[in-house]
Design a protein around this motif. Structure first.
Motif, mmCIF file in Angstrom:
data_model
loop_
_atom_site.group_PDB
_atom_site.id
_atom_site.type_symbol
_atom_site.label_atom_id
_atom_site.label_comp_id
_atom_site.label_asym_id
_atom_site.label_seq_id
_atom_site.Cartn_x
_atom_site.Cartn_y
_atom_site.Cartn_z
ATOM 1 N N VAL A 31 -38.020 -27.810 -2.557
ATOM 2 C CA VAL A 31 -37.369 -28.265 -1.326
ATOM 3 C C VAL A 31 -38.373 -28.320 -0.186
ATOM 4 O O VAL A 31 -38.420 -29.292 0.576
ATOM 5 C CB VAL A 31 -36.161 -27.373 -0.983
ATOM 6 C CG1 VAL A 31 -35.604 -27.706 0.395
ATOM 7 C CG2 VAL A 31 -35.081 -27.513 -2.053
ATOM 8 N N ARG A 32 -39.201 -27.287 -0.056
ATOM 9 C CA ARG A 32 -40.219 -27.296 1.005
ATOM 10 C C ARG A 32 -41.166 -28.482 0.834
ATOM 11 O O ARG A 32 -41.489 -29.173 1.808
ATOM 12 C CB ARG A 32 -40.993 -25.974 1.001
ATOM 13 C CG ARG A 32 -40.160 -24.783 1.451
ATOM 14 C CD ARG A 32 -40.978 -23.545 1.746
ATOM 15 N NE ARG A 32 -41.915 -23.153 0.714
ATOM 16 C CZ ARG A 32 -41.668 -22.316 -0.282
ATOM 17 N NH1 ARG A 32 -40.465 -21.780 -0.403
ATOM 18 N NH2 ARG A 32 -42.607 -21.997 -1.140
ATOM 19 N N ILE A 33 -41.593 -28.737 -0.388
ATOM 20 C CA ILE A 33 -42.506 -29.853 -0.659
ATOM 21 C C ILE A 33 -41.820 -31.185 -0.362
ATOM 22 O O ILE A 33 -42.423 -32.087 0.227
ATOM 23 C CB ILE A 33 -43.019 -29.782 -2.110
ATOM 24 C CG1 ILE A 33 -43.981 -28.600 -2.243
ATOM 25 C CG2 ILE A 33 -43.681 -31.088 -2.533
ATOM 26 C CD1 ILE A 33 -44.313 -28.224 -3.677
ATOM 27 N N ALA A 34 -40.560 -31.323 -0.759
ATOM 28 C CA ALA A 34 -39.835 -32.573 -0.499
ATOM 29 C C ALA A 34 -39.786 -32.874 1.001
ATOM 30 O O ALA A 34 -40.018 -34.013 1.417
ATOM 31 C CB ALA A 34 -38.422 -32.492 -1.079
ATOM 32 N N TYR A 35 -39.502 -31.863 1.814
ATOM 33 C CA TYR A 35 -39.466 -32.078 3.270
ATOM 34 C C TYR A 35 -40.847 -32.444 3.809
ATOM 35 O O TYR A 35 -40.970 -33.263 4.718
ATOM 36 C CB TYR A 35 -38.904 -30.858 3.993
ATOM 37 C CG TYR A 35 -37.392 -30.856 4.047
ATOM 38 C CD1 TYR A 35 -36.704 -31.781 4.834
ATOM 39 C CD2 TYR A 35 -36.662 -29.935 3.313
ATOM 40 C CE1 TYR A 35 -35.324 -31.779 4.884
ATOM 41 C CE2 TYR A 35 -35.268 -29.931 3.356
ATOM 42 C CZ TYR A 35 -34.606 -30.859 4.140
ATOM 43 O OH TYR A 35 -33.235 -30.870 4.187
ATOM 44 N N GLU A 36 -41.892 -31.839 3.270
ATOM 45 C CA GLU A 36 -43.250 -32.199 3.692
ATOM 46 C C GLU A 36 -43.552 -33.658 3.349
ATOM 47 O O GLU A 36 -44.130 -34.386 4.152
ATOM 48 C CB GLU A 36 -44.277 -31.286 3.027
ATOM 49 C CG GLU A 36 -44.251 -29.868 3.555
ATOM 50 C CD GLU A 36 -45.104 -28.918 2.726
ATOM 51 O OE1 GLU A 36 -45.934 -29.384 1.910
ATOM 52 O OE2 GLU A 36 -44.943 -27.693 2.888
ATOM 53 N N LEU A 37 -43.162 -34.086 2.158
ATOM 54 C CA LEU A 37 -43.413 -35.464 1.741
ATOM 55 C C LEU A 37 -42.589 -36.451 2.552
ATOM 56 O O LEU A 37 -43.054 -37.552 2.855
ATOM 57 C CB LEU A 37 -43.129 -35.634 0.244
ATOM 58 C CG LEU A 37 -44.019 -34.828 -0.704
ATOM 59 C CD1 LEU A 37 -43.622 -35.080 -2.151
ATOM 60 C CD2 LEU A 37 -45.493 -35.141 -0.483
ATOM 61 N N GLU A 38 -41.368 -36.064 2.924
ATOM 62 C CA GLU A 38 -40.527 -36.951 3.728
ATOM 63 C C GLU A 38 -41.224 -37.307 5.045
ATOM 64 O O GLU A 38 -41.112 -38.434 5.537
ATOM 65 C CB GLU A 38 -39.181 -36.288 4.013
ATOM 66 C CG GLU A 38 -38.273 -37.154 4.869
ATOM 67 C CD GLU A 38 -37.164 -36.383 5.547
ATOM 68 O OE1 GLU A 38 -36.138 -37.013 5.864
ATOM 69 O OE2 GLU A 38 -37.317 -35.169 5.793
ATOM 70 N N GLN A 39 -41.952 -36.358 5.612
ATOM 71 C CA GLN A 39 -42.630 -36.581 6.888
ATOM 72 C C GLN A 39 -43.738 -37.629 6.803
ATOM 73 O O GLN A 39 -44.177 -38.150 7.820
ATOM 74 C CB GLN A 39 -43.208 -35.256 7.413
ATOM 75 C CG GLN A 39 -42.159 -34.203 7.685
ATOM 76 C CD GLN A 39 -41.100 -34.688 8.659
ATOM 77 O OE1 GLN A 39 -41.406 -35.189 9.731
ATOM 78 N NE2 GLN A 39 -39.842 -34.576 8.276
ATOM 79 N N ARG A 40 -44.173 -37.957 5.608
ATOM 80 C CA ARG A 40 -45.256 -38.930 5.429
ATOM 81 C C ARG A 40 -44.786 -40.379 5.509
ATOM 82 O O ARG A 40 -45.598 -41.292 5.539
ATOM 83 C CB ARG A 40 -45.959 -38.704 4.085
ATOM 84 C CG ARG A 40 -46.657 -37.366 3.995
ATOM 85 C CD ARG A 40 -47.381 -37.250 2.694
ATOM 86 N NE ARG A 40 -47.974 -35.937 2.523
ATOM 87 C CZ ARG A 40 -48.731 -35.609 1.502
ATOM 88 N NH1 ARG A 40 -49.007 -36.501 0.559
ATOM 89 N NH2 ARG A 40 -49.232 -34.397 1.405
ATOM 90 N N GLY A 41 -43.483 -40.610 5.500
ATOM 91 C CA GLY A 41 -42.973 -41.976 5.590
ATOM 92 C C GLY A 41 -43.326 -42.832 4.377
ATOM 93 O O GLY A 41 -43.596 -44.015 4.507
ATOM 94 N N ILE A 42 -43.291 -42.244 3.201
ATOM 95 C CA ILE A 42 -43.665 -42.954 1.979
ATOM 96 C C ILE A 42 -42.592 -43.987 1.642
ATOM 97 O O ILE A 42 -41.409 -43.672 1.580
ATOM 98 C CB ILE A 42 -43.852 -41.966 0.809
ATOM 99 C CG1 ILE A 42 -44.978 -40.979 1.152
ATOM 100 C CG2 ILE A 42 -44.146 -42.700 -0.493
ATOM 101 C CD1 ILE A 42 -45.044 -39.785 0.245
#
Length: 173
Positions: A31-42
């Motif tokens: 979950v923490r990683i998913a939120y970090e990746l969301e911030q990248r605008g992929i």
């Protein structure tokens, strides 16, 4: 007034943790990683995330039936839904546990659970003992929400599970 280094460190730790709520569990690494990746605008890319290693990659137009024409996937570096959860799980576990396959391949590596926990995967489609026909996967966040790469033209984002048709169940690695 000069303080000894140990006192300064203790005060810094106390200040940093004084406002943190006690007794609340940390979210799982997925979950923490998913939120970090969301911030990248992929961006979403049909077939993206299925190169030899997990992570954003050029997509493919093979099997593409999206609304944007002509298919942009072959020139777009990004992730599709199964590429997104593959990358999250690989980062969280230190190895590519879900592999380069699609949602049908991924659900076969997991076990169905009746009560979801944050970090589980939520699949959409039809899953029976004889047949698996899934069309979407997301990472369960809790409170009826999932992080996913939803469709061409979108970025990785949080969506309500209830807004997606064909809920097939929660699965855990």
């Amino acid at each position: 007034m000069k303080r000894p280094p140990a006192v300064a460190v203790a005060l810094l730790v106390l200040a940093a943790t004084a406002s943190a709520p006690l007794g609340l569990p940390l979210p799982p690494p997925t979950v923490r990683i998913a939120y970090e990746l969301e911030q990248r605008g992929i961006v979403y890319s049909w077939g993206g995330g299925h190169a030899a290693s997990p992570g954003p990659s050029k997509g493919t137009c093979v099997g593409y039936q999206g609304s944007i024409k002509p298919c942009p996937a072959a020139r777009t570096t990004g992730l599709d839904c199964s590429g997104f959860v593959r990358w999250v799980y690989a980062l969280a576990r230190g190895e590519d546990v879900l592999g380069p396959g699609n949602t049908d391949d991924q659900v076969r590596r997991l076990r169905k659970v009746s009560a979801a926990r944050p970090g589980d995967l939520v699949f959409f489609g039809k899953i029976t003992k004889r047949k698996i026909r899934t069309h979407h996967v997301g990472l369960y966040l809790g409170d009826g929400k999932m992080m996913n790469a939803p469709e061409t033209g979108a970025v990785v984002r949080v969506d309500d599970i209830a807004h997606k048709k064909d809920f097939a169940g929660f699965y855990r690695y």
